[in-house]
Design a protein around this motif. Sequence first.
Motif, short mmCIF file in Angstrom:
data_model
loop_
_atom_site.label_atom_id
_atom_site.label_comp_id
_atom_site.label_asym_id
_atom_site.label_seq_id
_atom_site.Cartn_x
_atom_site.Cartn_y
_atom_site.Cartn_z
N UNK A 1 11.79 -27.17 2.32
CA UNK A 1 11.72 -27.18 0.87
C UNK A 1 11.05 -25.92 0.34
N UNK A 2 10.00 -25.49 1.00
CA UNK A 2 9.27 -24.29 0.58
C UNK A 2 10.06 -23.02 0.84
N UNK A 3 10.66 -22.91 2.02
CA UNK A 3 11.24 -21.64 2.46
C UNK A 3 12.73 -21.48 2.20
N UNK A 4 13.49 -22.55 2.20
CA UNK A 4 14.95 -22.44 2.16
C UNK A 4 15.61 -23.04 0.93
N UNK A 5 14.96 -23.97 0.26
CA UNK A 5 15.63 -24.74 -0.79
C UNK A 5 16.12 -23.89 -1.95
N UNK A 6 15.34 -22.93 -2.40
CA UNK A 6 15.77 -22.12 -3.55
C UNK A 6 17.07 -21.40 -3.23
N UNK A 7 17.15 -20.79 -2.08
CA UNK A 7 18.34 -20.03 -1.71
C UNK A 7 19.53 -20.94 -1.42
N UNK A 8 19.28 -22.08 -0.79
CA UNK A 8 20.38 -22.92 -0.33
C UNK A 8 20.90 -23.91 -1.36
N UNK A 9 20.05 -24.44 -2.24
CA UNK A 9 20.55 -25.48 -3.14
C UNK A 9 20.15 -25.35 -4.60
#
Length: 111
Positions: A77-85
């Motif tokens: 959620x911290x590292x990937x969520x912004x870019x992925x969803x």
Amino acid sequence: DDDDDDDGGGGVEIVSLPPVTLSVILPSDYPSVSPPAFALSASWLSRAALTRAADALDDVCARNAGDVIAFELAAWLKDESAREVFCVDGRLRLRASDGWAGEADDGDGGG
């Protein structure tokens, strides 16, 4: 004037956002049998965006079945969520004062 701005001057630099809250419940047979149950909330994201994030977290659970993954969910959620969803077409869509800007609100808001 920002020469790199290709959106006609309508872009805004965002320094920080309110939190996305991840609530995790560990079943008694976690992790050997059951994955953690979780819920997501964020006042500034649409239900559709939260549903996409919940689906992605379900995928993380499925890929790591039987492993201790509660902290991995938070890390994703911290590292990937912004870019992925949370970004649509490379742009972060935020809640507008009169509804959701640039995105349909068609999800159920959790996973």
